[in-house]
Design an enzyme around this catalytic site. Sequence first.
Site, PDB file in Angstrom:
ATOM      1  N   ASP A 117      32.320  46.690  50.402  1.00 11.16           N
ATOM      2  CA  ASP A 117      33.037  46.905  51.666  1.00 11.16           C
ATOM      3  C   ASP A 117      32.854  45.704  52.582  1.00 11.16           C
ATOM      4  O   ASP A 117      31.742  45.199  52.758  1.00 11.16           O
ATOM      5  CB  ASP A 117      32.517  48.173  52.344  1.00 11.16           C
ATOM      6  N   ASP A 150      39.760  44.135  56.562  1.00  4.11           N
ATOM      7  CA  ASP A 150      39.126  45.406  56.204  1.00  4.11           C
ATOM      8  C   ASP A 150      39.560  45.843  54.813  1.00  4.11           C
ATOM      9  O   ASP A 150      40.710  46.231  54.595  1.00  4.11           O
ATOM     10  CB  ASP A 150      39.490  46.480  57.232  1.00  4.11           C
TER      11      ASP A 150
END
Length: 435
Positions: free
Chosen positions: A315, A113
């Site tokens: 992202d 992440d």
Amino acid sequence: MDFTATFLFFALFISSIQAVDPCGSRPQNKDLSVIPIYGRCSPFKPPKPESWVDTVINMASKDPARLKYLSSLVAQKTTAVPIASGQQVLSIGNYVVKVKLGTPGQVMFMVLDTSNNVAWVPCSGCTGCSATTFLPSASSSYGSLDCSLPQCNQVHGLSCPATGAAACFFNQSYGGDSSFSANLAQDSLTLANDVIPNFAFGCINSIFGNSIPPQGLLGMGRGPMSLLSQSGSLYKSVFSYCLPSFKSNYFSGSLKLGPAGQPKNIRTTPLLKSPHRPSLYYVNLTGVSVGRVPVPIPPEWLAFNPNTGAGTIIDSGTVVTRFVQPLYEAIRNEFVKHAKGPFSTIGLFDTCFEAKAEVELPSLTLHFEGLSMKLPMENTFLHTSAGSRACLAIAPAPNNVNAAMNVIANLQQQNHRILFDVANSRLGISREACN
């Protein structure tokens, strides 16, 4: 064939099978394998068989919650508060990396992440956790961290008692409908051949809900508790990854840590930073083209504003690239000029058409300061399982997002090398087949 020859034949045969084991470890390689969450080498059970478009729609179902979280991030003061309010909503990860935690190392498949700053894993005795947990008692290098330490402030741990010291406990919400409680700990983290001693992470003792990644999360953001910050001079704030397609069954993607082995001639764009959302990786998106036609876009739809957090981010956890509503509509309107209708809606995709027309369709190109990213067909369109319909694989940002933020998501990043050179404030993009 005599006995000796037969024995040698089978020995060589078995050896060759082991040598090409696609799920085997890579002991001589410093790169970490990046695994699609439902690939064959992943320990996580895939959902029931469904169409490919439905699979992506289901994976992207938590994108709105993640975008809301990303847009609501604000810089947190390092003071002790009851809840980590800056970490409220995340989506389940779509890619995991295989790491070892503790001494001796215990294997964990942790979600990768780029927009989170803290690592955490479920620990033994955890209420509501999956069957695979980390056993602190089996590690000779494990230690609990005190609430008086600065690391506890970074995770917004619960306040220390008026007298004496105590372990650092903190709470965190996740996925919109889930949360967990943990104590801050440290242990040795092994990544391929590298060992990071005294790596701080959250040791989860209870969870609520079904959205918590079952074996934890590895935060690759810019904060002081992220992997980059804790590894210090080892990786010199540089990493890159190549994400394989969700259809990739085996270890095929890679996470490269540190300057060594990174592509030399990769095109780069400035990596921007917002004090409003300091953990996120911002880039300067300057335009979008459909085929050779630049989409007419007012500058304010793309402008980076460090004070409000508006702009464009890269992202790893969002599935489908999202643009603010007027920008999305401008791209879609230009696209439909070149495509044959009628158009229909499938889930979050509102521009679906007869797949046989795809060969005549123009490509999408994202223009950043200093480089352009021309999306291949597989990063631009999704097909139904029957193959009769195809959909433009981008979507508008959800209405509940409170800032003008565009997100370049992992579906569009697949089969590209994405380089994060935080030390030199640059982000690189190059085509790389890692399927």
